[in-house]
Design an enzyme around this catalytic site. Structure first.
Site, PDB file in Angstrom:
ATOM      1  N   GLY A  53       0.825  -1.196   0.000  1.00  0.00           N
ATOM      2  CA  GLY A  53       0.000   0.000   0.000  1.00  0.00           C
ATOM      3  C   GLY A  53       0.859   1.245   0.000  1.00  0.00           C
ATOM      4  O   GLY A  53       2.032   1.209   0.385  1.00  0.00           O
ATOM      5  N   GLN A  58       2.615  10.113   1.757  1.00  0.00           N
ATOM      6  CA  GLN A  58       3.954   9.509   1.714  1.00  0.00           C
ATOM      7  C   GLN A  58       4.756   9.969   0.500  1.00  0.00           C
ATOM      8  O   GLN A  58       5.969   9.753   0.442  1.00  0.00           O
ATOM      9  CB  GLN A  58       3.854   7.975   1.679  1.00  0.00           C
ATOM     10  CG  GLN A  58       3.378   7.373   2.991  1.00  0.00           C
ATOM     11  CD  GLN A  58       3.308   5.863   2.881  1.00  0.00           C
ATOM     12  OE1 GLN A  58       2.346   5.323   2.366  1.00  0.00           O
ATOM     13  NE2 GLN A  58       4.345   5.188   3.344  1.00  0.00           N
ATOM     14  N   CYS A  95       6.132  -0.472   6.598  1.00  0.00           N
ATOM     15  CA  CYS A  95       5.670   0.736   5.917  1.00  0.00           C
ATOM     16  C   CYS A  95       6.777   1.191   4.969  1.00  0.00           C
ATOM     17  O   CYS A  95       7.953   1.142   5.341  1.00  0.00           O
ATOM     18  CB  CYS A  95       5.399   1.814   6.970  1.00  0.00           C
ATOM     19  SG  CYS A  95       4.875   3.387   6.281  1.00  0.00           S
ATOM     20  N   LEU A  96       6.403   1.635   3.769  1.00  0.00           N
ATOM     21  CA  LEU A  96       7.428   2.077   2.812  1.00  0.00           C
ATOM     22  C   LEU A  96       8.203   3.296   3.312  1.00  0.00           C
ATOM     23  O   LEU A  96       9.303   3.548   2.848  1.00  0.00           O
ATOM     24  CB  LEU A  96       6.792   2.373   1.452  1.00  0.00           C
ATOM     25  CG  LEU A  96       6.316   1.153   0.655  1.00  0.00           C
ATOM     26  CD1 LEU A  96       5.736   1.587  -0.687  1.00  0.00           C
ATOM     27  CD2 LEU A  96       7.434   0.141   0.441  1.00  0.00           C
ATOM     28  N   HIS A 137      -3.994   0.776   7.874  1.00  0.00           N
ATOM     29  CA  HIS A 137      -2.658   1.388   7.897  1.00  0.00           C
ATOM     30  C   HIS A 137      -2.620   2.590   6.942  1.00  0.00           C
ATOM     31  O   HIS A 137      -2.145   3.674   7.313  1.00  0.00           O
ATOM     32  CB  HIS A 137      -1.608   0.339   7.505  1.00  0.00           C
ATOM     33  CG  HIS A 137      -0.215   0.872   7.393  1.00  0.00           C
ATOM     34  ND1 HIS A 137       0.775   0.574   8.303  1.00  0.00           N
ATOM     35  CD2 HIS A 137       0.363   1.709   6.477  1.00  0.00           C
ATOM     36  CE1 HIS A 137       1.898   1.204   7.943  1.00  0.00           C
ATOM     37  NE2 HIS A 137       1.669   1.889   6.836  1.00  0.00           N
ATOM     38  N   GLU A 138      -3.133   2.397   5.718  1.00  0.00           N
ATOM     39  CA  GLU A 138      -3.108   3.491   4.737  1.00  0.00           C
ATOM     40  C   GLU A 138      -4.034   4.633   5.147  1.00  0.00           C
ATOM     41  O   GLU A 138      -3.708   5.809   4.961  1.00  0.00           O
ATOM     42  CB  GLU A 138      -3.475   2.985   3.338  1.00  0.00           C
ATOM     43  CG  GLU A 138      -2.524   1.933   2.764  1.00  0.00           C
ATOM     44  CD  GLU A 138      -1.055   2.272   2.885  1.00  0.00           C
ATOM     45  OE1 GLU A 138      -0.680   3.458   2.806  1.00  0.00           O
ATOM     46  OE2 GLU A 138      -0.253   1.343   3.089  1.00  0.00           O
ATOM     47  N   HIS A 141      -2.403   6.933   7.531  1.00  0.00           N
ATOM     48  CA  HIS A 141      -1.489   7.896   6.884  1.00  0.00           C
ATOM     49  C   HIS A 141      -2.228   9.185   6.513  1.00  0.00           C
ATOM     50  O   HIS A 141      -1.671  10.271   6.583  1.00  0.00           O
ATOM     51  CB  HIS A 141      -0.907   7.309   5.600  1.00  0.00           C
ATOM     52  CG  HIS A 141       0.330   6.478   5.807  1.00  0.00           C
ATOM     53  ND1 HIS A 141       1.472   6.979   6.370  1.00  0.00           N
ATOM     54  CD2 HIS A 141       0.604   5.184   5.501  1.00  0.00           C
ATOM     55  CE1 HIS A 141       2.402   6.041   6.406  1.00  0.00           C
ATOM     56  NE2 HIS A 141       1.896   4.931   5.888  1.00  0.00           N
TER      57      HIS A 141
END
Ligand code: NI
Length: 171
Positions: A53, A58, A95-96, A137-138, A141
């Site tokens: 994701g 981000q 997480c990226l 999670h997304e 953000h």
């Protein structure tokens, strides 16, 4: 267009502790070609980094937009809202914006989400297990919330130290 833009949508994934990750995103109001192109680029950037994701903040865009791809299913979340949730799951999350860092986070097992797609059509999507985890999670953000915010101060500080080491301590 550089070669890089073709591969990753020309979007740079920002890493913690970049303060921009803590900023709340604004709802999308205009569903146009520019938005559709951005969603496409977000998918490209997510795939280029082998992510499940990726959320707009981000890549420095503070709009309520996120993409998810898991078990060959793709999801576009625009202005998403949780309308139902149930159960509980405990699992490892990454997480990226935190390369190489994973932590255990407890989240609901099932969620039902009301969202819009990139064409402005309202959808109800459901997720269970890891898919539910990815949605939530997304969506965090988009509120400026990070997965490490669920951890104890002790664990969060350990991750912060590790993240600073990765970035050479520039932040
Ligand atoms: Ni993330």
């Amino acid at each position: 267009m550089s070669e890089n833009e073709i591969i990753d949508g020309g979007l740079e994934v920002l890493r913690y502790p970049n303060p921009t990750l803590k900023k709340k995103s604004e709802p999308v109001e205009v569903f146009d070609d520019e938005l559709a192109k951005f969603v496409e680029n977000l998918f490209a950037a997510m795939r280029a980094h082998d992510g499940v994701g990726l959320a707009a903040p981000q890549v420095g865009v503070h709009k309520k937009i996120a993409v998810i791809e898991y078990e060959s299913k793709s999801y576009v979340l625009i202005n998403p809202k949780v309308i139902e949730q149930s159960g509980s799951q405990d699992g490892e999350e990454g997480c990226l914006s935190f390369p190489g860092i994973y932590a255990h986070v407890t989240r609901p097992e099932k969620v039902k989400i009301e969202t819009y797609d990139e064409h402005g059509d309202k959808k109800i999507i459901e997720g269970e297990g890891y898919t539910a985890r990815a949605f939530l999670h997304e969506m965090d953000h988009l509120e400026g919330k990070l997965f490490i915010d669920y951890l104890s101060n002790l664990k969060r500080n350990a991750i912060k130290k590790k993240a600073l080491k990765h970035t050479g301590g520039h932040f």
